[in-house]
Design an enzyme around this catalytic site. Sequence first.
Site, PDB file in Angstrom:
ATOM      1  CG  ASN A  13      39.031  38.388  45.967  1.00 45.24           C
ATOM      2  OD1 ASN A  13      38.662  37.852  45.042  1.00 45.24           O
ATOM      3  ND2 ASN A  13      40.448  39.139  45.873  1.00 45.24           N
ATOM      4  CE1 TYR A  73      37.679  44.517  38.347  1.00 43.24           C
ATOM      5  CE2 TYR A  73      36.380  42.610  38.308  1.00 43.24           C
ATOM      6  CZ  TYR A  73      37.362  43.341  38.956  1.00 43.24           C
ATOM      7  OH  TYR A  73      38.128  42.705  40.043  1.00 43.24           O
ATOM      8  CG  HIS A  92      39.667  36.029  39.531  1.00 41.97           C
ATOM      9  ND1 HIS A  92      39.314  35.577  40.868  1.00 41.97           N
ATOM     10  CD2 HIS A  92      40.657  37.173  39.900  1.00 41.97           C
ATOM     11  CE1 HIS A  92      39.800  36.473  41.730  1.00 41.97           C
ATOM     12  NE2 HIS A  92      40.401  37.473  41.078  1.00 41.97           N
TER      13      HIS A  92
END
Length: 714
Positions: free
Chosen positions: A160, A374, A87
């Site tokens: 998404n 993350y 991303h």
Amino acid sequence: MNTPIGKDIGAQSHAAGFETETGPGGELHQLASSATGTLTSQQGVPIADDQNSLKIGQRGPTLLEDFHFREKIFHFDHERIPERVVHARGFGVHGTFRLDESLADYTTAKMLTEVGEQTPMFVRFSTVAGNKGSADLARDVRGFAVKFYTKEGNWDVVANNIPVFFIQDAIKFPDLIHAAKQEPDRGFPQAQTAHDNFWDFISLTPESMHMIMWVMSDRAIPRSFRFMDGFGVHTFRLIDEKGKGTFVKFHFKPTMGLQSVMWNEAVKINGADPDFHRRDLWDAITMGTPPEWELGVQLFDDEFADAFEFDVLDATKIIPEEQIPVRRIGSFVLDRVVDNFFAETEQVAFCTQNVVPGIGFSNDPLLQGRNFSYLDTQLKRLGSPNFTQIPINAPKCPVNNFQQDGHMAMRNPSGRVNYEPNSWGGPREDPVRGYRHHASEEMGRKAQIRSGSFSDHYSQARQFFVSQLPIEQKHIGDALVFELSKCERLEIRERMVAHLRNVDEGLAAVVAGGLGLRELPPPHPAAVPTRTDLPPSDALSIVKRGPVSFAGRKLGILVTDGAPGNVVEALVHALGALPAIYEFVTPQVGGVVLDDGTFAEGKQKIDGGPSVLYDAVAVVVSKAGAAMLAEDKTAKDFVSDAFGHGKFIAYNAEALPLFERSGLLESDHDEGVVQITEPANIEAFLDACAAVRVWNRELKIDLDAAAFIEATRG
Ligand code: HDE
């Protein structure tokens, strides 16, 4: 006097007026006429000369003593931070969420219970595989990451535009991404999955088949971020005040409906405007037509989860909306662009583990893995555990704890105490307001294991495929043929066709035919036979969920000098009423003078404004203008591409010679090629444009179409 009807989009951004001046030593100095304050160093020292480094003599060496020069170069040398490992290419904007319906029966989260509550938010849209500088129209999943700055802390839904994923266990994520990105020896291809490594991995990973159907569909080439769904993908949990959990899936639905481009269009848009998606969002917001989404939830309990055909913890499965309807509880509008791309879009750090009281996780093994990844990746990218203090990441509610120090610490505890418990004072836990994890009962054998309930890899892939309109099915077939035709290894193509036979025999036959396979390989041995009884779901089709009007879409108007002013004016007027966006495309970018003396300001010179940039086009020209454009390759492409891409085309009679020279004969005209002369038929044209494309045109102009329809419809 000429009237500039061409209200152009973004052309206001003139460069700040610079004037030049010869300095005392004969050097050129540039002075900003709109200077706001004195230029200083990072230390606040006023700078006298920012044009020349400190030297000995006119042509002598540069001196180390020049601290301003050194500081400036030093800072420049360190401007880059690592791009996101996935991303990397993204675009962020601000907005606000408003709750319309309370979920107080299910959760304590105030953002979801206090009707009318407005929660500020930041959204970053992205592609997955491409590097930061790649083109927007790659065939790829789009990220739709949302940070809600709630009163009880930040809640991130790192979503998404596709509701399922390629893999079932986070341990496979590095393999998936390595396979999708550039091959390690050659460093290409960039931002595309059409290569051996990707399809090698996929063909050896049957659990990816459902996702592959979505990625090969037009969902992976959206027209705009504004016309995309968003999905939280995993099953999450809402937790009420008694600690009771309810499973939930999150959905974002664009109020303007879904829309995608054609693959041939995507390829051309990437050349004409690699920033197509970010420019589209920027323009929509800065022009005052901000996009809006509804936030919806699918709520279900353990009983449903136990009875459902598939495992609700398996991220390669959806729960069809027909089985659990999506309940709309509020909406959000994205209406503010960033002040600075790096500070906000680049530095924003989404983390799936950022949840607030009343919202929790399920045991989805993909989600559990993400909850580690993350936080970890932000340290790599942003370089300090204090990334939460960067304004775009900082909560908008009080932050109170004893975490301290580290690189770039901006917020340290003040006073003597930095531990807890203590007898000095300071923040304490709050068992009532504080976050409580869902107290689920867990037991089992410790093992590296995949549940048998995760082993049906084809049934929902098939359900997705049969839920599409024939034209959408054709696009899936076309995409598979395109991608696999780029694979050099025959066995990879064969393995994929073997999987497709478990999804749909017609699709497998078409792909095998498109790839020129001499015979069909046997179906891949499936762990669980494909269910053919799952009913089609309309919610899965893009076309069935298309727009209801042309509002918010963009018309490209090709005009020349001497074109009928009354037609252009009526068109512009009708567009304003929707409202829809338009641009004049002109032979010279300056603009044209219409037959009534009106001046239409060109936004694009024809070479820079191909029809792929627009949702529909109008060609309003004079006789001489048409004759001139008929000699111009890009003008002819404008017309022939618009027709080839199934677009609605409005024209005045003078345009016909240009059409003929572009290969669009009168005998080819269909309901999407509309002559406009007066306001009434202009409105009818714009009403028709709501359908976005004349879908059955493709069946007449694409050689593969007939074979496809025949094979898939039996
Ligand atoms: Fe991500 N993903 N992901 N992902 N993902 C990242 O985090 C990861 C997955 C998604 O605009 C990374 O900050 C793992 C599913 C979005 O900043 C990283 C797994 C979904 C974004 C990461 C997944 C997503 C990311 C890279 C498998 C849809 C962009 C940079 C278990 C629900 C966020 C970063 C932005 C970004 C890991 C799978 C969505 C490396 C390990 C499923 C939208 O942490």
